[in-house]
Design a protein around this motif. Sequence first.
Motif, short mmCIF file in Angstrom:
data_model
loop_
_atom_site.label_atom_id
_atom_site.label_comp_id
_atom_site.label_asym_id
_atom_site.label_seq_id
_atom_site.Cartn_x
_atom_site.Cartn_y
_atom_site.Cartn_z
N GLN A 1 -6.00 0.96 -4.17
CA GLN A 1 -5.74 -0.48 -4.15
C GLN A 1 -4.42 -0.78 -3.43
N ALA A 2 -3.38 -0.03 -3.78
CA ALA A 2 -2.07 -0.25 -3.17
C ALA A 2 -2.11 0.02 -1.67
N LEU B 1 -4.52 -0.31 0.33
CA LEU B 1 -5.27 -1.36 1.01
C LEU B 1 -4.59 -2.73 0.93
N GLY B 2 -3.43 -2.77 0.26
CA GLY B 2 -2.72 -4.04 0.13
C GLY B 2 -3.21 -4.90 -1.01
N LEU B 3 -3.95 -4.30 -1.95
CA LEU B 3 -4.46 -5.04 -3.11
C LEU B 3 -3.54 -4.81 -4.31
N ARG C 1 -7.61 -7.30 10.56
CA ARG C 1 -6.54 -6.47 10.00
C ARG C 1 -6.24 -5.33 10.94
N LEU D 1 -1.64 4.33 6.77
CA LEU D 1 -2.87 4.05 6.03
C LEU D 1 -3.89 5.15 6.25
#
Length: 268
Positions: free
Chosen positions: A24-25, A27-29, A167, A173
């Motif tokens: 999650q982190a 992916l920017g969530l 994106r 990443l």
Amino acid sequence: MQHGSPAPQRQNDVLDPARARALQAALGLAPDLEAGRALPPFFHQLYFWEARPPEELGRDGHPRTGIGLIPDMSLPRRMWAGGRLTFHSALIAGQTAEKTSVVLSATRKQGRTGPLAFVTLQHDIRQQGALCLTEEQDLVYREDPSPEQTAPAPPMAPTDEDSAHTRSFDTTLLFRYSALTFNGHRIHYDLDYAREVEGYDGLVTHGPLLAQLLMLMAEEELGQLGAFAFRATAPLTHVEPATFCRKGSTLWVRGPDGRQCMTAEAGL
């Protein structure tokens, strides 16, 4: 040529919520997944690592074919070409799951650019004896590119989407996704190898990462997924932004030059 299928492969793993939060982190969530909650679709890619010793790896960093489940296809370049998923019920973070994998088919054919091998695997994942997920995974193996050979032109993506967002990707990443999925394929982190051996223009953004982002988009805009199918149609390199598009239940990834990198269909 059809290869014989080996025995099913079974693995058990605890679906560690910390690993899900790490994705999650990345992916920017918001990293908010806790034990007892349902995993987002495709997050099972974080688990069931196939950890092989160095002597059982191929030149590309992947486990060599012919050692584990996948038969020896005698072709050096490996690509995850697509897949189909059926979500029977949610996978629950923090609980043990069992994955059973079998080879559905393994064939060699002559393509326009040389010999090709196609392998389809089926993965069934259960928790507490109940089938939660069925996944068919399509892999393609091919020869190294020839300098004289011109790659076929990729398809162009539609431009009539109902919704879209763009994106960018970077080496951090790609590294984090490789690490979280225990994917040793050098095309994702070794620029010299990607260019000089496998003939790409840059590091290759993981096909499963593109599929993951499409699934999250589909779930956010359409609701809980019952099925999802995707097919990779052209590679995307790490320096290229991508536009994630949806029209109805059809989704796709468009490269900066308009080419179609992936197409998908969501089922509810």
